[in-house]
Design a protein around this motif. Structure first.
Motif, mmCIF file in Angstrom:
data_model
loop_
_atom_site.group_PDB
_atom_site.id
_atom_site.type_symbol
_atom_site.label_atom_id
_atom_site.label_comp_id
_atom_site.label_asym_id
_atom_site.label_seq_id
_atom_site.Cartn_x
_atom_site.Cartn_y
_atom_site.Cartn_z
ATOM 1 N N THR A 64 1.058 -1.280 -0.116
ATOM 2 C CA THR A 64 -0.019 -0.216 0.014
ATOM 3 C C THR A 64 0.670 1.243 0.034
ATOM 4 O O THR A 64 0.532 2.322 -0.544
ATOM 5 C CB THR A 64 -0.678 0.056 1.286
ATOM 6 O OG1 THR A 64 -1.737 -1.156 1.220
ATOM 7 C CG2 THR A 64 -1.819 1.180 1.328
ATOM 8 N N GLY A 65 2.024 1.335 0.750
ATOM 9 C CA GLY A 65 2.850 2.203 0.702
ATOM 10 C C GLY A 65 3.535 2.606 -0.651
ATOM 11 O O GLY A 65 3.972 3.835 -0.856
ATOM 12 N N LEU A 67 2.046 1.486 -3.798
ATOM 13 C CA LEU A 67 1.246 1.862 -4.837
ATOM 14 C C LEU A 67 0.080 2.844 -4.501
ATOM 15 O O LEU A 67 -0.190 3.014 -3.342
ATOM 16 C CB LEU A 67 0.441 0.525 -5.051
ATOM 17 C CG LEU A 67 0.887 -0.704 -5.339
ATOM 18 C CD1 LEU A 67 0.189 -1.885 -5.128
ATOM 19 C CD2 LEU A 67 1.729 -0.607 -6.625
ATOM 20 N N SER A 68 -0.177 3.656 -5.800
ATOM 21 C CA SER A 68 -1.369 4.669 -5.523
ATOM 22 C C SER A 68 -2.673 3.865 -5.771
ATOM 23 O O SER A 68 -3.566 4.438 -5.492
ATOM 24 C CB SER A 68 -0.870 5.893 -6.671
ATOM 25 O OG SER A 68 -0.862 5.336 -7.821
ATOM 26 N N SER A 69 -2.415 2.738 -6.495
ATOM 27 C CA SER A 69 -3.607 2.099 -6.981
ATOM 28 C C SER A 69 -3.572 0.766 -7.503
ATOM 29 O O SER A 69 -2.491 0.394 -7.699
ATOM 30 C CB SER A 69 -4.835 2.913 -7.944
ATOM 31 O OG SER A 69 -3.994 2.937 -9.256
ATOM 32 N N LEU A 94 2.437 2.436 -9.135
ATOM 33 C CA LEU A 94 3.339 2.945 -8.238
ATOM 34 C C LEU A 94 3.171 4.647 -7.998
ATOM 35 O O LEU A 94 2.416 5.015 -8.764
ATOM 36 C CB LEU A 94 4.858 2.706 -8.713
ATOM 37 C CG LEU A 94 5.246 1.320 -9.058
ATOM 38 C CD1 LEU A 94 6.554 1.352 -9.601
ATOM 39 C CD2 LEU A 94 5.298 0.395 -7.702
ATOM 40 N N ARG A 95 3.539 5.013 -6.740
ATOM 41 C CA ARG A 95 3.434 6.248 -6.344
ATOM 42 C C ARG A 95 3.940 7.255 -7.423
ATOM 43 O O ARG A 95 3.658 8.473 -7.608
ATOM 44 C CB ARG A 95 3.970 6.518 -5.176
ATOM 45 C CG ARG A 95 3.345 5.632 -4.023
ATOM 46 C CD ARG A 95 2.623 6.565 -3.153
ATOM 47 N NE ARG A 95 1.699 5.541 -2.342
ATOM 48 C CZ ARG A 95 0.408 5.687 -2.095
ATOM 49 N NH1 ARG A 95 -0.097 6.594 -2.573
ATOM 50 N NH2 ARG A 95 -0.099 4.895 -1.059
ATOM 51 N N ASP A 96 5.071 6.693 -8.258
ATOM 52 C CA ASP A 96 5.591 7.751 -9.026
ATOM 53 C C ASP A 96 5.065 7.659 -10.593
ATOM 54 O O ASP A 96 5.397 8.361 -11.687
ATOM 55 C CB ASP A 96 7.257 7.205 -9.575
ATOM 56 C CG ASP A 96 7.554 5.971 -10.054
ATOM 57 O OD1 ASP A 96 6.335 5.422 -10.467
ATOM 58 O OD2 ASP A 96 8.438 5.690 -10.379
#
Length: 127
Positions: A64-65, A67-69, A94-96
């Motif tokens: 969860t940390g 991935l954004s979705s 990913l968050r990026d």
């Protein structure tokens, strides 16, 4: 009144919870106390992995940390006894903003309507 999920319902409940961003102890009610996950060797885990429930839940917090979705698209499913067998595509962002895609065969074994084990064969597309 306790409602027991079918194997397919249990698998879908887990996928929906993960898509909603749930992780860690929020997922615990879906599993038996002795649940395990077996990941067969893949690009991310070349030696595979076997994780008991607490480790599995901790790993979901880590995911969860990162991935954004994430999304699970189930293409087919069948049930054999207490096991749901699913063919699906997982997409994680990913968050990026980069995207990971895996084509997965997943075996979800249940007991009393809860997930007892998950065995996955994850085929990742090139990063």
């Amino acid at each position: 009144m306790v409602v027991h999920m079918t194997p397919v319902e249990a698998a879908h409940a887990l996928h929906r919870a993960l898509e909603a961003g749930k992780s860690g102890d929020e997922l615990r009610p879906l599993f038996t106390a002795d649940a395990v996950t077996v990941e067969r060797p893949n690009l991310i885990k070349p030696h595979g992995a076997r994780s008991p429930l607490d480790e599995m839940l901790a790993n979901s917090d880590k995911g969860t940390g990162l991935l954004s979705s994430q999304k699970y698209d189930v293409h087919s499913e069948l049930v054999s006894g207490d096991t749901a067998i699913l063919r699906l595509t997982w997409t994680g962002v990913l968050r990026d903003g980069k995207q990971l895609v895996a084509h997965i065969a997943q075996f979800v074994d249940t007991r009393d309507g809860l997930i007892r084990s998950i065995e996955t064969f994850d085929c990742y597309e090139p990063f």
